[in-house]
Structures are given as C-alpha cells and as structure tokens.
Write a protein that holds these residues in place. Structure first.
Motif, PDB file in Angstrom:
ATOM      1  N   ALA A  96       0.836  -1.204   0.000  1.00  0.00           N
ATOM      2  CA  ALA A  96       0.000   0.000   0.000  1.00  0.00           C
ATOM      3  C   ALA A  96       0.871   1.255   0.000  1.00  0.00           C
ATOM      4  N   ILE A  97       2.075   1.148  -0.519  1.00  0.00           N
ATOM      5  CA  ILE A  97       2.961   2.305  -0.685  1.00  0.00           C
ATOM      6  C   ILE A  97       2.724   2.877  -2.077  1.00  0.00           C
ATOM      7  N   ALA A 233       7.318  -4.631   3.930  1.00  0.00           N
ATOM      8  CA  ALA A 233       7.344  -6.013   4.408  1.00  0.00           C
ATOM      9  C   ALA A 233       6.012  -6.395   5.046  1.00  0.00           C
ATOM     10  N   PHE A 234       5.406  -5.455   5.790  1.00  0.00           N
ATOM     11  CA  PHE A 234       4.118  -5.735   6.424  1.00  0.00           C
ATOM     12  C   PHE A 234       3.074  -6.103   5.386  1.00  0.00           C
ATOM     13  N   TRP A 235       2.937  -5.291   4.322  1.00  0.00           N
ATOM     14  CA  TRP A 235       1.901  -5.545   3.326  1.00  0.00           C
ATOM     15  C   TRP A 235       2.192  -6.803   2.523  1.00  0.00           C
ATOM     16  N   ALA A 256      -8.015  -6.894  -2.503  1.00  0.00           N
ATOM     17  CA  ALA A 256      -7.830  -7.397  -1.145  1.00  0.00           C
ATOM     18  C   ALA A 256      -7.062  -6.395  -0.298  1.00  0.00           C
ATOM     19  N   LEU A 257      -6.006  -5.819  -0.846  1.00  0.00           N
ATOM     20  CA  LEU A 257      -5.251  -4.794  -0.123  1.00  0.00           C
ATOM     21  C   LEU A 257      -6.136  -3.597   0.201  1.00  0.00           C
ATOM     22  N   THR A 258      -7.031  -3.245  -0.719  1.00  0.00           N
ATOM     23  CA  THR A 258      -7.931  -2.122  -0.465  1.00  0.00           C
ATOM     24  C   THR A 258      -8.875  -2.432   0.684  1.00  0.00           C
ATOM     25  N   HIS A 609     -15.158  -3.656  -4.368  1.00  0.00           N
ATOM     26  CA  HIS A 609     -13.954  -4.490  -4.401  1.00  0.00           C
ATOM     27  C   HIS A 609     -14.238  -5.914  -3.940  1.00  0.00           C
ATOM     28  N   LEU A 610     -15.135  -6.081  -2.972  1.00  0.00           N
ATOM     29  CA  LEU A 610     -15.446  -7.445  -2.546  1.00  0.00           C
ATOM     30  C   LEU A 610     -16.260  -8.168  -3.617  1.00  0.00           C
TER      31      LEU A 610
END
Length: 624
Positions: A96-97, A233-235, A256-258, A609-610
């Motif tokens: 998410a960067i 690394a977290f994402w 999914a990230l969203t 998104h889902l």
C-alpha cells in the motif's frame, strides 16, 4: 499565526457559472490513490496533492478536505514548482505504498507516500504520514504546501516553526511536521517549502499526530528508510496469506489490499468507504457519509477475504460483531442490530450538513453522520448469518456464547421478517415489502439450520424449518410476477432490482432455474448498459430523493457472477474484462460509474472491491 477555518469568508454565488468554475478546481475522483495505516487513510491525487485525510481515525473530522472544498478544505501538496510536467501513479508491487512520478524536461522525480501500520506491542499508534521526495534523473525542484483545516475547516489553528519543522495546534488535534528543509509560514497559518533534489537525493516530510504531553520527535534518513522497508514487508507478508492464483491475480490482490486498508485494526471493523459526500450525481444531493461499518458491507467483505484465505480478519470481525449484540430489553424497532455502527462500535451517528463547504465540484450538501443508521433493513440478518456460516466453516469456529446470541437474533427475525422495511438501498421514500429483504431473511434461517446440523448445536429445528419454508413460498408467490416472468423489487409491483442478482449466489434458486433465467434476461435487458448495471429504475420506483444516479459497480460484478453461474461464460468474461477498464489507474473503484465512464460516489468503495473478488474467483474457477 492563526488560521480561522470557517469564519469571515465571502459568500460565493450559487449560479451555474460559479458551479462550472468550481469544477475546474477539482481532480476527478478517479485520479487518486489510497494510503493508510489501518486506523485511517489519505487520498493522494495524481498531481501530488493529499486532499482528504481524517485523523486519528476514519470517521474523525478532516484535516485535509480540499476534495470537498477546493478553497476551504485544506491540503498537503508536493509537486514540481514549474509547469510542463506530466504525472504517473503506481503502487510499489504487493503493498500500500503509493508512488507518484513526475516527468519534466529537467528530470524525473517521484513522491513516495505511505503510513506505517501499527507495530506489534506498540503502546499507542503514532499516526504518521510519510512523504519522501526522490530525484530519479536530472535535477528537480519541488514546492511543498501544507495547509491543514481542522474539524472540516471549522476550527481555528495556530502554527509555529520549530527546530525540527513546524507545529500545528487546534483545540482538538495537534500535528507536527518534520523535515530537514527550511520552512516558511505563508498566509494565515500555512507552511511552504521549496526543495531541490538531484539524481539519487531525497527530501522527506513527515506529518505526526502529537498527543497532549508529547513533544515533537525528530526523524532521521535511516529511520525513514527503515519505516519504508518495514511497511513494505508488512503488506507483502499479509498478502502472502492469499490462496488466490487465478487469471486476475494482480487485480484481485489489489482489491484485497484495499479491503485491508479499509479495516480499523483496533476493532476489526471495515468501513464502507473512507470518504463522505462524494456525489452520486455531480451537482446533486445524493451525498452520504460512508465512513462507518455497515453490517451488510462488513459481512460481504468477510466473505470475500475468507475466499482468499484471510482467516484472521474473520476472527477479528466475529469479536467486533459479538460486541454489537443488545439485550432483548434494549431492542429498538430495528431489533438486535443496527444496520451500521461507528468503527469503535458506537450506535449514535447523528447526521449533520456542513453548509460552509461547497462540496465536490459544487455538489452540496456535504454531510457527516448518517441518519439511515436507525432504518429497519431486515436483510442484514441474512448477510450476517451467511458470513457466520462461512467463518465457522473456514475461519474461526463459532463459540457457545456467540451461538446463543445469534439464536436470540434469529428468534427476533422469525417473529418480524414479514413486515415492510427500507430495503438494501436505504431509500427514504417509505417502507415496502422488498423481495431482497425476504430473500435474506430466508438466508438467515437456512444458514442457521446448516450450522446447527453441522455442529450439533442446540436449535428448534422444526420451527426454524417451518419459518424458512414459509418465507420461500411467499417469495415464490408474491416476489414473482408472471406477467414479466421475473422476480421483482417488492411485492405488488413489476419493477426490477439488481439486488436480486444475488438469488442464485446465495443458493435460493438454481442458477439455471427457468424462473431465474427469465429474471436474468429481464435485468439484462432493462438495467444493464453494456457491462454497467443500474440498481433499479428510479423513475418507475421513486426512492424519496431528488435527482438521478449512475450505475453501481458492485451490481455489475454481481451480474458477471450470475452470468457465470448460469453457464454463460463467454458473456460473463467479456463483461468482467470490460468492468476492469473502469478501474482507475491503480485499480481502485468508487461506488458508481457515470454516463461517460467517470467514477462517482464515495471512493474507494469496499462493496465494489469485494464483489470484484467474488466474481473473479467464481469466473476463474468455472473457466478453469
């Protein structure tokens, strides 16, 4: 220096010419990327402007709100200080960067935007927004403007320069700006800087929330680099938990990230969207606050994440849900559950209009809060129970106390399902006997029966099965209109409704049942424009609101999945691929798509998104 957020401004005319002039000062909704820290988010425009940011959480008052008023709202801009540039945006892969790249005759530079997520064991989350400027080639000169407008531009603030940057103070919130570069105060309380970077050099600006009693802490280049690496690394670690490896992997993973970005970490609640009052129609009044947790949206989001293998979110949502149950003595007209809550679980969400803000492109009113929270929408019990069923099957098992609470809810529903309500679309034109509400009442009882049988849990199965069958027969007799050969929006009408695309998805009818196939054909003929789907015909079924609306993107993905389940795979795949062309440049969708393909409504919307994830998963499986 003191800045007065709302007082003493000249009134603008409300003429059409003024509104047209206002529109030229706004980026299109789709020209934004999203960053966040699982507490709140910021919208970053493709021109390097952060024009929406609420701190410290999603539904806090805005600090930067220029997307709702270009003059009054406040912003944080980093852009080349000379014209003649073009910009591109992209995400660092699988994170998410967000990276905004500027291409100029003098060189190429970029702004890397991110918000570090909470750290394990962290006593109090810092709420940091980090903006790192980098010259890639040549030499770049940037101008930086930081112009906060606290409390939706209603609160006064003071600004002062400090040894580490600047400090903004308002009555309820204090923010610190850290940088190594010289700053100057401009206007009535804004900050400006000009920085020159050559290839390989960086310039960093960090906006921190400063709590009472805290002091502004300096950062370091090494510390910022470590934050960048840890955030990436977290994402990537989180996304590594996905089991999806199908045809549309990148698109599904971005969705999914969203959804994860729209999750409030302290409670596990998922907001419907992180913005308020972005219009469904430019210049119209259908402008709502979506920064809350709808039971429906959260349940469907859980379903989508479970499909991809993210079971931790299921457990967090179940814990949040169990905290929402009310004692029988406290049941209001809407029963054990409201349709929506604040992300911290609060039930009171009073609606208010901010008349001092002009709204996106002149689309007023700007609203905060949402009085639809008190509506009766019976479908939420079905969506909830369906998610509990899936969570019990694939995620965290259902515990005794949770089952007892759910059965109390179910008993209330079985006594109240046969009454008019406001329906899934939250119309403000009065209650009706909506077919979708009956459909989801059937789902609630049917899934509860499944859970009880699979787990051997205590249940009054004869009564439950009798109620389930009664609802089924009522839908078949009253929700079906033989003259149109279709299931309809509500009883005693012939109006179609896209929510009924979920009938085969929730296994109420077989996807090739003749009744369903004729309904699908009717919806396709009347509500579908190319791949875009309208919720319903507002002229044929007035919803109590002025104006018109655009097509709903989540309904388009429901249509894709209904086509796929009906065996019309070529048609479904073409419609899905067309829908992907309506995503913005970094794969995000707002609530609606306008007449010329523009994104409208709150952005980005979890529901869309889902629905994309569900359609992609099912279509890929059937093609394979």
């Amino acid at each position: 220096m003191v800045r007065d957020g709302a007082a003493g401004r000249a009134e603008e005319t409300a003429s059409g010419g003024a509104r047209q002039a206002a529109r030229g000062r706004y980026l299109p909704i789709a020209e934004h990327g999203l960053i966040g820290d699982l507490h709140t988010v910021a919208l970053v425009g493709s021109d390097g402007t952060i024009d929406w940011y609420c701190c410290p959480q999603f539904d806090s008052p805005s600090v930067f709100g220029a997307i709702l008023d270009a003059d009054r709202g406040g912003l944080f801009r980093i852009a080349p200080d000379r014209g003649g540039w073009t910009a591109k945006q992209l995400y660092l892969p699988d994170t998410a960067i967000l990276i905004t790249r500027f291409l100029t005759p003098d060189g190429v530079g970029e702004v890397q935007d991110f918000m570090p997520p909470p750290r394990t064991g962290e006593a109090a989350h810092r709420h940091r927004m980090i903006r790192r400027v980098l010259a890639v080639r040549g030499q770049m000169r940037f101008v930086v403007d930081v112009a906060p407008r606290f409390d939706y531009a209603r609160a006064r603030h003071e600004v002062q320069l400090t040894p580490h940057g600047a400090l903004f103070r308002s009555p309820e919130l204090q923010l610190g700006l850290w940088t190594r570069h010289p700053l100057q105060i401009v206007g009535d309380g804004d900050i400006r800087a000009r920085v020159t970077v050559r290839a390989g050099e960086t310039a960093t600006f960090v906006l921190d929330r400063i709590r009472p009693g805290e002091t502004q802490e300096p950062s370091s280049d090494a510390g910022i680099a470590a934050e960048f690496a840890a955030t990436a690394a977290f994402w990537r670690r989180w996304l590594g938990g996905s089991r999806y490896s199908g045809r549309w992997r990148e698109t599904v993973h971005r969705s999914a990230l969203t959804l994860k970005l729209l999750t409030y970490a302290p409670t596990g609640a998922i907001v419907a969207a992180p913005t308020t009052s972005l219009p469904e129609e430019l210049g119209g009044v259908r402008n709502w606050d979506y920064r809350y947790t709808w039971m429906r949206d959260a349940a469907f989001s859980l379903y989508a994440l479970l499909r991809l293998g993210f079971t931790e979110e299921a457990g967090a949502f179940m814990e949040w849900l169990e905290g929402r149950f009310r004692r029988a003595a406290d049941y209001g007209e809407s029963g054990p559950l409201q349709i929506m809550y604040g992300i911290d679980g609060r039930a009171d969400l009073p609606e208010e209009e901010l008349s001092h803000l002009e709204g996106y492109m002149g689309s007023a009113p700007v609203r905060i809060g949402n009085r639809a929270a008190t509506q009766l929408q019976l479908d939420i019990y079905g969506e909830l129970m369906d998610s509990v069923y899936l969570c019990n099957k694939y995620g965290r098992p259902l515990y005794h106390d949770g089952w007892m609470e759910l059965t109390h809810n179910l008993e209330w529903l079985m006594d109240h399902w046969d009454q008019p309500d406001e329906g899934i679309w939250e119309t403000r034109g009065g209650r009706r006997n909506y077919t979708y509400s009956r459909l989801m009442s059937w789902v609630a009882v049917e899934r509860a029966i499944r859970i009880a049988r699979q787990r051997g849990l205590p249940a009054d199965l004869p009564r439950w099965m009798a109620v389930r069958d009664t609802i089924y027969h009522q839908i078949m007799n009253r929700g079906w209109t033989s003259t149109r050969r279709a299931f309809v929006q509500h009883y005693d009408t012939d109006v179609l409704d896209a929510s009924l695309l979920l009938m085969p998805l929730c296994k109420f009818v077989a996807p090739t049942d003749p009744r369903w196939m004729s309904t699908l054909d009717a919806i396709t003929a009347e509500l579908v424009s190319d791949s875009l789907v309208y919720r319903y015909n507002a002229e044929a079924s007035p919803d109590g609101l002025a104006g018109t609306e655009a097509t709903f993107s989540m309904c388009s993905f429901w249509w894709v999945e209904a086509l796929a389940r009906a065996g019309r795979l070529d048609e479904a795949q073409l419609a899905f691929e067309k829908m992907l062309t309506y995503a913005n440049h970094v794969g995000l969708y707002s609530e609606e798509i306008g007449p010329t393909g523009e994104q409208l409504g709150n952005f980005p919307q979890a529901f869309t998104h889902l629905a994309l994830i569900s359609a992609a998963y099912d279509l890929d499986r059937r093609i394979g």
